[in-house]
Design a protein around this motif. Structure first.
Motif, PDB file in Angstrom:
ATOM      1  N   GLU A 145      46.816  36.721  56.369  1.00 19.91           N
ATOM      2  CA  GLU A 145      46.582  37.895  55.507  1.00 19.91           C
ATOM      3  C   GLU A 145      46.714  37.519  54.036  1.00 19.91           C
ATOM      4  OE1 GLU A 145      45.383  40.928  56.159  1.00 19.91           O
ATOM      5  OE2 GLU A 145      45.139  40.249  58.230  1.00 19.91           O
ATOM      6  N   LYS A 146      47.647  36.630  53.716  1.00 19.25           N
ATOM      7  CA  LYS A 146      47.813  36.171  52.335  1.00 19.25           C
ATOM      8  C   LYS A 146      46.561  35.412  51.877  1.00 19.25           C
ATOM      9  CE  LYS A 146      50.928  33.511  49.410  1.00 19.25           C
ATOM     10  NZ  LYS A 146      52.115  32.665  49.351  1.00 19.25           N
ATOM     11  N   LEU A 147      46.032  34.549  52.756  1.00 13.20           N
ATOM     12  CA  LEU A 147      44.806  33.821  52.432  1.00 13.20           C
ATOM     13  C   LEU A 147      43.628  34.774  52.230  1.00 13.20           C
ATOM     14  CD1 LEU A 147      45.066  30.774  54.855  1.00 13.20           C
ATOM     15  CD2 LEU A 147      45.336  30.756  52.375  1.00 13.20           C
ATOM     16  N   LEU A 148      43.535  35.793  53.073  1.00 18.71           N
ATOM     17  CA  LEU A 148      42.455  36.779  52.920  1.00 18.71           C
ATOM     18  C   LEU A 148      42.589  37.520  51.593  1.00 18.71           C
ATOM     19  CD1 LEU A 148      42.132  38.343  56.495  1.00 18.71           C
ATOM     20  CD2 LEU A 148      40.635  36.666  55.392  1.00 18.71           C
ATOM     21  N   ALA A 149      43.814  37.860  51.213  1.00 17.78           N
ATOM     22  CA  ALA A 149      44.038  38.554  49.944  1.00 17.78           C
ATOM     23  C   ALA A 149      43.612  37.663  48.769  1.00 17.78           C
ATOM     24  CB  ALA A 149      45.502  38.963  49.814  1.00 17.78           C
ATOM     25  N   GLN A 150      43.907  36.365  48.840  1.00 19.26           N
ATOM     26  CA  GLN A 150      43.484  35.434  47.790  1.00 19.26           C
ATOM     27  C   GLN A 150      41.958  35.353  47.727  1.00 19.26           C
ATOM     28  OE1 GLN A 150      45.500  31.803  48.848  1.00 19.26           O
ATOM     29  NE2 GLN A 150      47.477  32.531  48.090  1.00 19.26           N
TER      30      GLN A 150
END
Length: 176
Positions: free
Chosen positions: A107-112
């Motif tokens: 989810e953090k990667l998707l947000a980035q």
């Protein structure tokens, strides 16, 4: 009781005295990005269209023209590249079913990735044309599903009637 996990595809290849073991982390084939439901007579995989754009040297700031657009795959991939949208952003991958899958990290990667897409400049002129009305209707429907319909200028015309925008630009196409 807990639901059974999805089956994991493991491929084993024996070639003389060499053994290669591969684990499918993707699931669905990577070229299937979810927007191309309508196709023309000579469908072009999404990944190949993106590769053509990258190999051409197109910088996502210079006008682009596809005079044989068919179902619009090259033009749609151009808009997605210009908008810096992550390929496969909306899809599910096989590795998401692994016990070791880090959902929070993903989810953090998707947000980035989403932040990079939000910061992207608007795409340049991306023109796509075809003489076949059915192909153009498919391109419009696919562009709508991809969320880039406003980024494309679609027109029904023969190659001899195509008028490129003024100035330098790129022609990337899959001719018949």
């Amino acid at each position: 009781s807990e639901p059974l996990p999805r089956a994991q595809l493991v491929l084993v290849r024996l070639d003389h005295d060499q053994c290669t073991v591969s684990v499918d982390t993707s699931g669905e084939m990577l070229h299937r990005r979810g927007y191309r439901e309508a196709t023309g007579r000579a469908p072009l995989r999404e990944t190949l269209a993106a590769a053509l754009l990258l190999a051409s040297g197109w910088d996502a700031r210079t006008p682009l023209l596809d005079p044989f657009c068919g179902a619009g795959t090259i033009a749609i991939e151009a808009a997605l590249l210009a908008r810096r949208r992550a390929p496969g952003r909306e899809r599910r991958f096989a590795f998401m079913d692994w016990r070791s899958f880090d959902a929070a990290g993903y989810e953090k990667l998707l947000a980035q990735a989403d932040a990079r897409a939000e910061a992207a400049a608007p795409p340049p002129y991306i023109g796509a044309s075809d003489r076949d009305a059915g192909a153009l209707a498919a391109a419009a429907a696919n562009a709508l599903r991809a969320g880039v319909e406003a980024d494309l200028t679609l027109s029904q015309r023969t190659l001899s009637d195509v008028v490129p925008p003024p100035g330098p630009g790129f022609v990337v196409t899959n001719p018949p």
